[in-house]
Design a protein around this motif. Sequence first.
Motif, PDB file in Angstrom:
ATOM      1  N   PHE A  35      48.203  49.060  34.508  1.00  0.00           N
ATOM      2  CA  PHE A  35      47.349  48.000  33.969  1.00  0.00           C
ATOM      3  C   PHE A  35      47.003  46.994  35.060  1.00  0.00           C
ATOM      4  CE2 PHE A  35      46.919  43.697  32.372  1.00  0.00           C
ATOM      5  CZ  PHE A  35      45.891  43.824  31.459  1.00  0.00           C
ATOM      6  N   ILE A  36      48.006  46.580  35.831  1.00  0.00           N
ATOM      7  CA  ILE A  36      47.774  45.628  36.922  1.00  0.00           C
ATOM      8  C   ILE A  36      46.796  46.214  37.933  1.00  0.00           C
ATOM      9  CG2 ILE A  36      48.857  44.442  38.871  1.00  0.00           C
ATOM     10  CD1 ILE A  36      49.511  43.168  36.243  1.00  0.00           C
ATOM     11  N   LEU A  37      46.983  47.485  38.280  1.00  0.00           N
ATOM     12  CA  LEU A  37      46.109  48.136  39.247  1.00  0.00           C
ATOM     13  C   LEU A  37      44.673  48.220  38.719  1.00  0.00           C
ATOM     14  CD1 LEU A  37      45.976  49.598  41.983  1.00  0.00           C
ATOM     15  CD2 LEU A  37      46.452  51.740  40.759  1.00  0.00           C
ATOM     16  N   SER A  38      44.531  48.584  37.456  1.00  0.00           N
ATOM     17  CA  SER A  38      43.199  48.717  36.855  1.00  0.00           C
ATOM     18  C   SER A  38      42.475  47.371  36.796  1.00  0.00           C
ATOM     19  CB  SER A  38      43.311  49.308  35.447  1.00  0.00           C
ATOM     20  OG  SER A  38      43.920  50.581  35.473  1.00  0.00           O
ATOM     21  N   SER A  39      43.199  46.337  36.368  1.00  0.00           N
ATOM     22  CA  SER A  39      42.585  45.014  36.273  1.00  0.00           C
ATOM     23  C   SER A  39      42.195  44.499  37.661  1.00  0.00           C
ATOM     24  CB  SER A  39      43.526  44.025  35.583  1.00  0.00           C
ATOM     25  OG  SER A  39      44.735  43.875  36.303  1.00  0.00           O
ATOM     26  N   SER A  40      43.014  44.810  38.678  1.00  0.00           N
ATOM     27  CA  SER A  40      42.704  44.373  40.042  1.00  0.00           C
ATOM     28  C   SER A  40      41.429  45.031  40.546  1.00  0.00           C
ATOM     29  CB  SER A  40      43.871  44.705  40.981  1.00  0.00           C
ATOM     30  OG  SER A  40      45.041  44.018  40.603  1.00  0.00           O
ATOM     31  N   PHE A  41      41.299  46.333  40.307  1.00  0.00           N
ATOM     32  CA  PHE A  41      40.091  47.044  40.704  1.00  0.00           C
ATOM     33  C   PHE A  41      38.861  46.461  40.014  1.00  0.00           C
ATOM     34  CE2 PHE A  41      42.630  50.660  42.373  1.00  0.00           C
ATOM     35  CZ  PHE A  41      41.962  50.819  43.573  1.00  0.00           C
ATOM     36  N   PHE A  42      39.018  46.122  38.726  1.00  0.00           N
ATOM     37  CA  PHE A  42      37.894  45.581  37.965  1.00  0.00           C
ATOM     38  C   PHE A  42      37.477  44.218  38.500  1.00  0.00           C
ATOM     39  CE2 PHE A  42      36.063  43.130  34.474  1.00  0.00           C
ATOM     40  CZ  PHE A  42      35.071  44.003  34.029  1.00  0.00           C
ATOM     41  N   ILE A  43      38.452  43.335  38.716  1.00  0.00           N
ATOM     42  CA  ILE A  43      38.156  41.980  39.193  1.00  0.00           C
ATOM     43  C   ILE A  43      37.498  42.020  40.566  1.00  0.00           C
ATOM     44  CG2 ILE A  43      39.191  39.797  39.929  1.00  0.00           C
ATOM     45  CD1 ILE A  43      41.378  40.325  37.778  1.00  0.00           C
ATOM     46  N   VAL A  44      38.124  42.740  41.490  1.00  0.00           N
ATOM     47  CA  VAL A  44      37.584  42.825  42.853  1.00  0.00           C
ATOM     48  C   VAL A  44      36.226  43.533  42.843  1.00  0.00           C
ATOM     49  CG1 VAL A  44      37.954  43.773  45.159  1.00  0.00           C
ATOM     50  CG2 VAL A  44      39.867  42.759  43.905  1.00  0.00           C
ATOM     51  N   GLY A  45      36.078  44.539  41.969  1.00  0.00           N
ATOM     52  CA  GLY A  45      34.808  45.253  41.879  1.00  0.00           C
ATOM     53  C   GLY A  45      33.669  44.350  41.446  1.00  0.00           C
ATOM     54  N   CYS A  46      33.922  43.479  40.458  1.00  0.00           N
ATOM     55  CA  CYS A  46      32.888  42.543  39.998  1.00  0.00           C
ATOM     56  C   CYS A  46      32.482  41.580  41.106  1.00  0.00           C
ATOM     57  CB  CYS A  46      33.387  41.759  38.781  1.00  0.00           C
ATOM     58  SG  CYS A  46      33.445  42.706  37.248  1.00  0.00           S
ATOM     59  N   PHE A  47      33.479  41.062  41.819  1.00  0.00           N
ATOM     60  CA  PHE A  47      33.179  40.157  42.928  1.00  0.00           C
ATOM     61  C   PHE A  47      32.426  40.886  44.034  1.00  0.00           C
ATOM     62  CE2 PHE A  47      36.374  37.212  41.165  1.00  0.00           C
ATOM     63  CZ  PHE A  47      35.729  36.004  41.389  1.00  0.00           C
ATOM     64  N   ALA A  48      32.859  42.111  44.350  1.00  0.00           N
ATOM     65  CA  ALA A  48      32.214  42.874  45.419  1.00  0.00           C
ATOM     66  C   ALA A  48      30.746  43.158  45.077  1.00  0.00           C
ATOM     67  CB  ALA A  48      32.968  44.185  45.655  1.00  0.00           C
ATOM     68  N   TYR A  49      30.489  43.527  43.823  1.00  0.00           N
ATOM     69  CA  TYR A  49      29.114  43.809  43.390  1.00  0.00           C
ATOM     70  C   TYR A  49      28.249  42.561  43.519  1.00  0.00           C
ATOM     71  CZ  TYR A  49      25.156  45.001  40.383  1.00  0.00           C
ATOM     72  OH  TYR A  49      23.897  45.210  39.896  1.00  0.00           O
ATOM     73  N   ALA A  50      28.783  41.423  43.059  1.00  0.00           N
ATOM     74  CA  ALA A  50      28.006  40.178  43.094  1.00  0.00           C
ATOM     75  C   ALA A  50      27.777  39.724  44.530  1.00  0.00           C
ATOM     76  CB  ALA A  50      28.730  39.093  42.300  1.00  0.00           C
ATOM     77  N   ILE A  51      28.795  39.848  45.384  1.00  0.00           N
ATOM     78  CA  ILE A  51      28.640  39.455  46.783  1.00  0.00           C
ATOM     79  C   ILE A  51      27.583  40.327  47.460  1.00  0.00           C
ATOM     80  CG2 ILE A  51      29.789  39.481  49.043  1.00  0.00           C
ATOM     81  CD1 ILE A  51      32.333  38.537  47.613  1.00  0.00           C
ATOM     82  N   TRP A  52      27.620  41.624  47.171  1.00  0.00           N
ATOM     83  CA  TRP A  52      26.660  42.542  47.787  1.00  0.00           C
ATOM     84  C   TRP A  52      25.226  42.235  47.366  1.00  0.00           C
ATOM     85  CZ3 TRP A  52      26.837  45.939  51.647  1.00  0.00           C
ATOM     86  CH2 TRP A  52      25.784  46.849  51.768  1.00  0.00           C
ATOM     87  N   ASN A  53      25.046  41.800  46.117  1.00  0.00           N
ATOM     88  CA  ASN A  53      23.703  41.571  45.579  1.00  0.00           C
ATOM     89  C   ASN A  53      23.234  40.122  45.690  1.00  0.00           C
ATOM     90  OD1 ASN A  53      22.645  44.169  44.016  1.00  0.00           O
ATOM     91  ND2 ASN A  53      24.859  44.057  43.705  1.00  0.00           N
TER      92      ASN A  53
END
Length: 294
Positions: A35-53
């Motif tokens: 659960f911790i790993l999944s939530s971390s991927f989700f949080i960082v993924g959202c930030f990474a997508y927004a930073i990229w765009n």
Amino acid sequence: QYMSAFTWGGDEFRGLLLNVIRDLFVQNGVGFDSFILSSSFFIVGCFAYAIWNRSTYHAQSIAVYLLCGFYFTAFNGIRQAIAISLVFFGLTYLDNKKIGRYLIILIIAFLFHSSAAVAVILIPCRFIMLTRKRLLGLLVACCVIGLCAAGAIFALAQFTEYSYYLDYDKFLGGNISLADTALILFSLALCYRALPTSPKDGSADLFNLRVWMLVIAFLFCVLSSQQFIFSRFVGLFSIAMIDLNPSVLDIWNKDKNGWPVVYLYWILLLTSCYLRYWVLGIDEVVPYQTFLFR
């Protein structure tokens, strides 16, 4: 030690969507570490997508993301970190005036943490152009409103889920460091140069929403100086620094006399990071008690 800081029973009624996800993990025999790993991927993924765009300067934005503590605070408040990452992700739609999609993202974020509902105020802000005079006026208004209205808002908070924080003396008196407030104010000072003198000038449309977010973050910094409860909302709006500051710094950097300002910003950011981590311990990885499994 990190795992033992959590409670493995009970129920978390304030994160409805998190409860559903938790139940799916339990029913499928997936462990808490997953659960911790999944939530971390989700949080960082959202930030990474927004930073990229949303950012033109990806490396600098990642540096701001890390040094401002957005990454490490996610370990301590998973629900709110998910909500903040979703709001940051949703700003990509608000930038393009896709209000419906932004509201959908906001509703999903609200189901993780109710503080995300405050981000609805960004919709009218998207269409109100800030000028240099308006920015100065808003900062003065934030100081007056923040110092005068804290008591009234505090009284109303007793009827919300945040009344939990009002029962503890250690939470009273504010908990946002001066370094954080100084960093937000310095960021706004940087933006002053990029803002137009007339509201009809749309040249700063790229920065407008982000500057509004920092103004609101500053308001909650002032409120937080009176009551800790308001510090919960600072991170929701100060995330604007991630993509705003590198763009504004580039404007200063192109000026032959602007390089001292650029260096001063990074020195202030590193100093703020040092104070948060090693002096105040604000961003220590010490998760609060949370309920994830029945």
